[in-house]
Every structure is written in structure tokens, then in C-alpha cells.
Scaffold this active site. Structure first.
Site, mmCIF file in Angstrom:
data_model
loop_
_atom_site.group_PDB
_atom_site.id
_atom_site.type_symbol
_atom_site.label_atom_id
_atom_site.label_comp_id
_atom_site.label_asym_id
_atom_site.label_seq_id
_atom_site.Cartn_x
_atom_site.Cartn_y
_atom_site.Cartn_z
ATOM 1 N N GLU A 1 -6.411 -3.041 -0.542
ATOM 2 C CA GLU A 1 -5.847 -3.865 -1.596
ATOM 3 C C GLU A 1 -4.431 -4.212 -1.121
ATOM 4 O O GLU A 1 -3.505 -3.416 -1.269
ATOM 5 C CB GLU A 1 -5.795 -3.129 -2.930
ATOM 6 C CG GLU A 1 -5.315 -4.034 -4.062
ATOM 7 C CD GLU A 1 -4.415 -3.326 -5.077
ATOM 8 O OE1 GLU A 1 -4.144 -3.937 -6.115
ATOM 9 O OE2 GLU A 1 -3.975 -2.208 -4.820
ATOM 10 N N ASP B 1 -5.652 1.807 -2.274
ATOM 11 C CA ASP B 1 -4.845 1.198 -3.325
ATOM 12 C C ASP B 1 -3.431 0.888 -2.841
ATOM 13 O O ASP B 1 -2.851 1.625 -2.042
ATOM 14 C CB ASP B 1 -4.775 2.174 -4.505
ATOM 15 C CG ASP B 1 -3.942 1.656 -5.660
ATOM 16 O OD1 ASP B 1 -4.328 0.620 -6.229
ATOM 17 O OD2 ASP B 1 -2.913 2.276 -5.966
#
Length: 725
Positions: A459, A406
């Protein structure tokens, strides 16, 4: 004081009674003075204490307060203490201070060096047998603490009772507590260099209480009998960039709930979620973070129990049941992993030992303004080791097939979301975070080297070079990267009224210019259907029929476009409401024909994508794509997808206006082109317009090709043709 052992000085007594002794094993337990053995025990609230050493029971005398001592016979066996309390009750137990260290020299060396790849096997709470006795070994890194104790229900949460020993110069403290086992609640009481002691949960705890409770829970994570060998041996091939990868992103707490609103358990999800994802044709499940987290509203993106699967859905072995069920169904499992920040909750990592241990002290480096969270100090070897080992832990202990990391952009740049003066430049005066970059590289090298067949996904929303390039070739080493540019551009386009799309045709065509710069995944994730952005169907312009047609055309375009696929739950059946983590998806929406049509389309797209090499084999290779035609004025596009020489090519044609078009398109090969997908088909809720079968090329030159096909392109539709070989 005649009953005071010679090795016990008044300063020791005072420190023990005040719970600030830094070396309790040097005075507690049995110690020899000359030829005499002395036993010293700290037993708060006891009226009398006796020691059973060998076959002899010896009463210990009160030295001061709860401190007892006396001469005992020499013995090679373990001794017991018997405490009698004011109400007459008695408690017999093995004294922890008779046991030697558990951590050996190799563990100490690797921890000190910051290269203990299986750190979780050294730190944390381990149900084990030590020196022939069953119990739990506790170990925690707190280098700046003056004293650390294990506390729990087993010792009335009293930090005086079980102070730990320092382990060399590693900054680790440890103690073996006999008789403590699975399910025991515990924390560490830490006495900092200055100030009052405080309680912390275990940074390497394998289990935790259900929030809002904050204790760690002893969990024995050994001995799970995995039955997924076939999957584990084959997954390496299934996760390569030339294979079909279609990911169903899921928030476990709101995918489906019972009629009473109860979350499904890991075991229930193992049956219902796995069965559904398999039926829908997805290749992978991706779970929003399941590392234990205190606040439901963070969706798991503010984790504190990095080594504990959340107890919200069941204990750790049942989470393994879910992974195993997915593998038996032929599904890979990816976890969202959050090494970019952590919350400042008092029981967590913040100022863990009274100092800025895991986080930077300077808020310009150690505080995330966007999320009100703290940032790891990636430049500290022990912190980097903690995170790298955590990545390997999920892959190794839970057979997870990959990690989606993330917020990588927030880690790569020191000035991420900061104004001038709010960030600290790197040693060269630049904005790149060298320490975070080194951490990410090491994480990928270690994980790919340690566990066969896995994948990592970034990401990452910037143009940072080489995210999915191997580390030895100068990249960060990820297997794949989310294509955030594609997502942003194409959603901007599809949300426009069709009358204006002709002016923004580039939003659908420009992404191909960089589609092969990384190994990309096309993400329609949870972030696109929250915070007022609306659901996917609600984003679409027009009346109800046009909304569904737009969404069908968009999904057809997405599955035809180069790149692996990711779709968030609920988007596959076009629920009207945007995602709410507090309630179930709106499964009742499937009573509507149009929603069932979207679901059927996504299912068919998945199966077509998996069964058609031209649609996946060269997803990450520019030789797998070729523009055939673009007509911005009519919002028409046509492109071809290719696999290997023996694979039948596919033509994808998109019409993003509500007007049916007749179009002549050049083809890369002559022959019969079979219509294999039409998003306007009646089974998907469309008007059933199109070509209804196969189209033969004619020797009419078009778009630089010596042959072409004349086709009907339904309004707001994507049509795919495959060469019949």
C-alpha cells in the site's frame, strides 16, 4: 553461616532476595564445591524445603528469607524440591535451575548477526521436552536489562521465583520451566538498568489474552495437520501477474455478527465467509490485521502481538482452520501486515528493556504524529530480523498466501507527514529512509526465497520508483502495488454530478498513462468508506435510481480496466451506511432489489473476469490495452483489452451520463462482437437497454480502425463486448 554453600556470597544473597541477580544460574540449583554438592533454592513463602535427589530426601536449611540450601548427594538424575507452607499444604516441583541452556551456538550466532530467519523457533514460549522433561522454554531479547524473570499464575507473578539466564552476548534471556504447558498466562518482569522492574508481554508470544487483559498465553503452534497440499502446490501459478486476482477485503469482527451481536469465530467464518466469497467469485480473501492488538477501534492497525493471531475469534489452531477452509475452496488468503508502527501501550514494545530497543529514541524518527504511535528502528539488525522473521512466520506457520504491507509510504520517507525541522535527513541529506528501504527489500527477498508461491503487496501512495520491481533489478521487490492514484482520480470523477463530468474526463483516462508502471491492484478498500466519506452507494450523485446506475457503471469500468481488483466488504451489495467496525454489515439491505442487483453484478463481473483471458492476462502489460474512442463532451469512453493471440479481445464501453447514446466505435478486429455484460441489465436493477446479443462489424472506418460497430450505450452504464471466435 554453616549451612551456606561456599559458592554463595552475601552479595549473591542480597541480589537474589532483591530480585536483581544478573546470573541466577550461577548460584541457584546444584553446584559442586570440591567433592561436595550443594543445592540452593529460592522458594518464597515456604516454611520448609526438602530436596529429593536420586533416592534420598534431604532437608534444606533456611539461609536467609526465602533462600534455602544444603548439602546433597551427587546424582545424574533430575531432582525435585518439596515446599511446605504455613497452612500445611505441600508443593513438589522440578527445580528449573538444574536444566542446561536450550538455545545452541547456531541460534546464538544467527541472533547476534540478525539473520535468524526462523527467529520464532528460538524466541517466545515453546512447549517442548528438554533433557527428557516436559515443560515450556521461554526466551526473550532484552539486552539492556539487569534481570529478566518469567512470571505468571504458576509462580504468583513473583519476579523472584524464576529469573532467567543470559545467553552469551546476544542480549537474549532464557529459562526452561518444567511442568508449564498450553494455556499458561505469562509476562516478563524486566529490571532495567535504572528504576523499578516492570511487566511486558512477550514480543514473540504465540497467544495473548483477550483485550483489555494483556498477558501472553503459552500456545503450542506445532503439530497442525494441514490438508491443503493441492492448493499449496498450485497457488504459485494462481498468484502470478497474468492470472485473475479479485480480492474481497474483510474485517473479521464486523463482516457478519449473530442476532445477539456476537462476533463470528474463526470456525464459523471458515464456513460462512469462505462459502460466501467463493460463491461471489472472488479469488482471494484479505483480512485486516489479525496480529493481536489492544484497541478495537484501530481495526488491527496498531498491533502489539506480532506473532499471535488475535484471540477475539478463537485460538491459533482455529485460525489455521479458517486458512485451510479457504484453500480447500480455492481461495487465497492475504493478511494486512503492519511493520510501519506500533502503539506505546505499557505492556508492549515501547522501551521494552528500559531503553529505546525497538523504536528510535529521537521522536523525529521514532514517533508517528498522525497515529500517535512509535516507529521501528529498521537500522538495528535485531529489529529488522524481528520483522523479517515475522513476515516469514505468517507465510510459513499459517500457510498465508501473501502479505499486504500497510503504509509503505510512511516508511519510505523520513519527512512523511512532517514539517521542516520535524524530521532527520538521511546520511546524504535527503528524505528517503535508507534503513526502511533496505528492510523492505530484505523482507521481500527472504519471503519469496523461503516460501514458494506467495505474493506481497504494497500500500504505497507516492510515485516511489520500482515498488513492484524485483530487488535484483533495483526495485523494492513487491509482487504488486495498490493503485492509489487510480482510486483517487476515478472516485473524484464518479462523485461528480454527471453534468460536470465532461470537464473532468481526464480523471478517468489519465490513470492509464501510469497503469503499467507497476503491477497494480485497483483498490476500493475500507479507507474509502469510513470517517465520514460515506458508503460507495452514498457517494454516488443523483436520485436513487441514478445512484445505483452510477455505481453499477463504475464497477463495470473497474473490472474492465487493467489491474487486479480489490473490493471491501459491504461494497459488493451497496449497503447505505458507511462501515462501522462495531456492528455487522447491513445484510438486511439485500432485501432490496437494487442491492441484490449490485451483488449479482459484482458476482458476474468476477466470473467474467476470471473466465476471460483478455480481461486479466495482460493486466500489467501495456500491450493488453488500447484506447478506441473518447468523447469527453458526452462522457463516453471505449477501450479494448487483449490477452494472447488465441484469446478473444474485449471492448469496454462506458457512458457516465444519464442519457442513452448511440455510438459508432472502431474495433480492433472484424467479426461478431457479443455483448457479454451490460450493467443496465434488468437482473442488476437496470432498465434493460442495450444491444441484447451480438453486433456485427461494418466496413466503416472509425478511430483508425478499418471496421466499426454501431451500438447502443444505456444511460449510466458500462457494456462489454467479446469477439466471437
Amino acid at each position: 553461616m554453616s549451612n551456606r554453600p561456599p559458592h554463595l556470597q552475601q552479595d549473591d544473597i542480597n541480589a537474589l532476595l532483591d530480585a536483581r541477580h544478573e546470573a541466577p544460574f550461577s548460584v541457584l540449583g546444584i553446584h559442586k564445591s570440591g567433592r561436595t554438592s550443594w543445592c540452593v533454592a529460592l522458594v518464597p513463602d515456604a516454611e520448609d524445603v526438602t530436596a529429593k535427589v536420586g533416592k534420598k530426601t534431604v532437608p534444606l536449611q533456611r539461609i536467609e528469607g526465602p533462600l534455602f540450601g544444603g548439602k546433597v548427594p551427587a546424582s545424574q538424575s533430575h531432582y525435585e524440591l518439596m515446599a511446605t507452607y504455613a497452612d500445611g499444604t505441600e508443593h513438589s516441583f522440578l527445580d528449573p535451575y538444574q536444566f542446561g541452556p536450550v538455545l545452541g551456538e547456531v541460534d546464538q550466532y544467527l541472533i547476534g548477526e540478525g539473520t535468524h530467519r526462523q527467529l520464532w523457533k528460538a524466541l517466545g514460549a515453546h512447549v517442548t521436552e528438554h533433557e527428557g522433561v516436559a515443560g515450556t522454554h521461554f526466551a526473550v531479547w532484552a539486552p539492556n536489562a539487569k534481570r529478566v524473570s518469567v512470571v505468571g499464575e504458576f509462580n504468583q507473578w513473583d519476579g523472584r521465583r524464576h529469573p532467567m539466564r543470559r545467553v552469551g552476548g546476544t542480549g537474549v534471556w532464557e529459562v526452561f520451566l518444567p511442568g508449564i504447558g498450553e494455556g499458561a498466562l505469562y509476562k516478563y518482569e524486566i529490571a532495567p538498568a535504572e528504576g523499578a522492574p516492570f511487566l511486558k508481554a512477550d514480543p514473540v508470544g504465540f497467544g495473548a489474552q483477550h483485550p483489555p487483559e494483556t498477558s501472553s498465553v503459552v500456545r503450542d503452534i506445532t503439530g497442525y495437520g494441514w490438508d491443503d497440499d493441492d492448493w499449496m502446490q498450485s497457488r504459485g501459478k494462481a498468484q502470478q501477474r497474468d492470472q485473475p486476482i479479485s480480492i474481497y477485503e474483510v474485517h473479521l469482527g464486523s463482516w457478519r455478527r449473530t442476532a445477539e451481536g456476537r462476533r463470528l469465530s474463526y470456525k464459523e467464518l471458515a464456513e460462512e465467509l469462505v462459502g460466501y466469497a467463493k460463491w461471489m467469485g472472488f479469488t482471494h480473501l484479505e483480512f485486516l490485521p489479525i496480529s493481536e492488538f489492544p484497541f478495537d477501534g484501530s481495526w488491527g492497525y496498531q498491533p502489539l502481538g506480532m506473532y499471535a493471531p488475535t484471540i477475539r475469534f478463537g485460538p491459533p489452531h482455529e485460525f489455521r482452520d479458517l486458512i485451510e477452509a479457504a484453500h480447500k475452496a480455492g481461495l487465497g488468503v492475504l493478511l494486512d501486515w503492519v511493520p510501519g508502527h506500533f502503539p506505546s501501550d505499557a505492556h508492549g514494545l515501547a522501551q521494552f528493556d528500559g531503553s529505546h530497543l525497538y523504536e528510535h529514541a529521537d521522536p523525529r524518527e521514532g514517533y508517528h504524529q498522525d497515529w500517535n504511535t512509535l516507529i521501528y528502528n529498521y537500522g538495528r539488525t535485531e529489529v529488522k530480523n524481528y520483522l523479517v522473521a515475522n513476515a516469514q512466520y505468517w507465510l510459513e506457520e499459517y500457510h498465508v498466501d501473501g502479505l499486504r504491507v500497510d503504509a509503505v509510504a510512511s516508511m519510505l520517507y523520513r519527512d512523511y507527514s512532517r514539517k521542516d525541522g520535524e524530521w532527520v535527513p538521511n546520511r546524504d541529506g535527503g528524505r528517503e529512509n535508507y534503513e526502511a528501504i533496505d528492510f523492505l527489500k530484505e523482507m521481500n527477498v527472504v519471503c519469496y526465497g523461503a516460501v514458494d508461491g506467495i505474493m506481497t503487496v504494497a500500500e504505497e501512495s507516492t510515485a516511489f520508483p520500482g515498488v513492484s520491481t524485483p530487488v535484483d533489478a533495483g526495485g523494492l521487490g513487491f509482487g504488486f502495488k495498490w493503485n492509489m492514484g487510480w482510486m483517487n482520480d476515478t472516485l473524484r470523477y464518479i462523485e461528480k454530478d454527471p453534468i460536470y463530468r465532461q470537464y473532468d474526463h481526464h480523471l478517468m483516462t489519465f490513470p492509464i498513462d501510469y497503469s503499467f508502471s507497476e503491477n497494480f491492484i485497483l483498490p476500493i478498500s475500507h479507507d474509502e468508506v469510513v470517517h465520514g466519506k460515506g458508503s460507495m452507494i452514498a457517494k454516488m450523485p443523483g436520485n436513487e435510481w441514478e445512484k445505483f446506475a452510477n455505481l453499477r457503471a463504475y464497477y463495470g469500468f473497474m473490472w474492465g480496466h487493467p489491474g487486479k481488483k480489490l473490493l471491501f466488504m459491504g461494497c459488493e451489495f451497496a449497503q447505505w451506511e458507511e462501515w462501522n467496525h462495531d456492528v455487522s454489515l447491513d445484510w438486511d439491505a439485500l432485501h432490496g432489489d437494487k442491492q441484490r442487483g449490485i451483488q449479482s453484478l459484482v458476482r458476474d463481473l468476477n466470473h467474467l473476469y476470471r473466465e476471460t483471458p483478455a480481461l486479466h492476462r495482460r493486466d500489467c502489460d501495456p500491450s493488453g490495452f488500447r484506447w478506441l474512442a473518447n468523447d469527453p463532451a458526452q462522457s463516453l469512453s471505449a477501450f479494448a483489452r487483449f490477452g494472447e493471440a488465441e484469446d478473444a479481445p474485449v471492448i469496454v464501453v462506458c457512458n457516465f451520463t444519464p442519457v442513452e447514446r448511440s455510438w459508432s466505435v472502431g474495433t480492433p478486429e472484424a467479426g461478431l462482437w457479443e455483448e457479454v455484460l451490460n450493467t443496465d441489465a434488468a437482473i442488476y436493477g437496470g432498465g434493460n437497454r442495450g444491444n441484447h446479443g451480438a453486433v456485427q462489424t461494418t466496413e466503416t472506418e472509425r478511430d483508425g480502425h478499418p471496421q466499426s460497430i454501431d451500438i447502443t450505450v444505456p444511460p449510466l452504464a458500462t457494456v462489454m463486448f467479446r469477439l466471437r471466435k
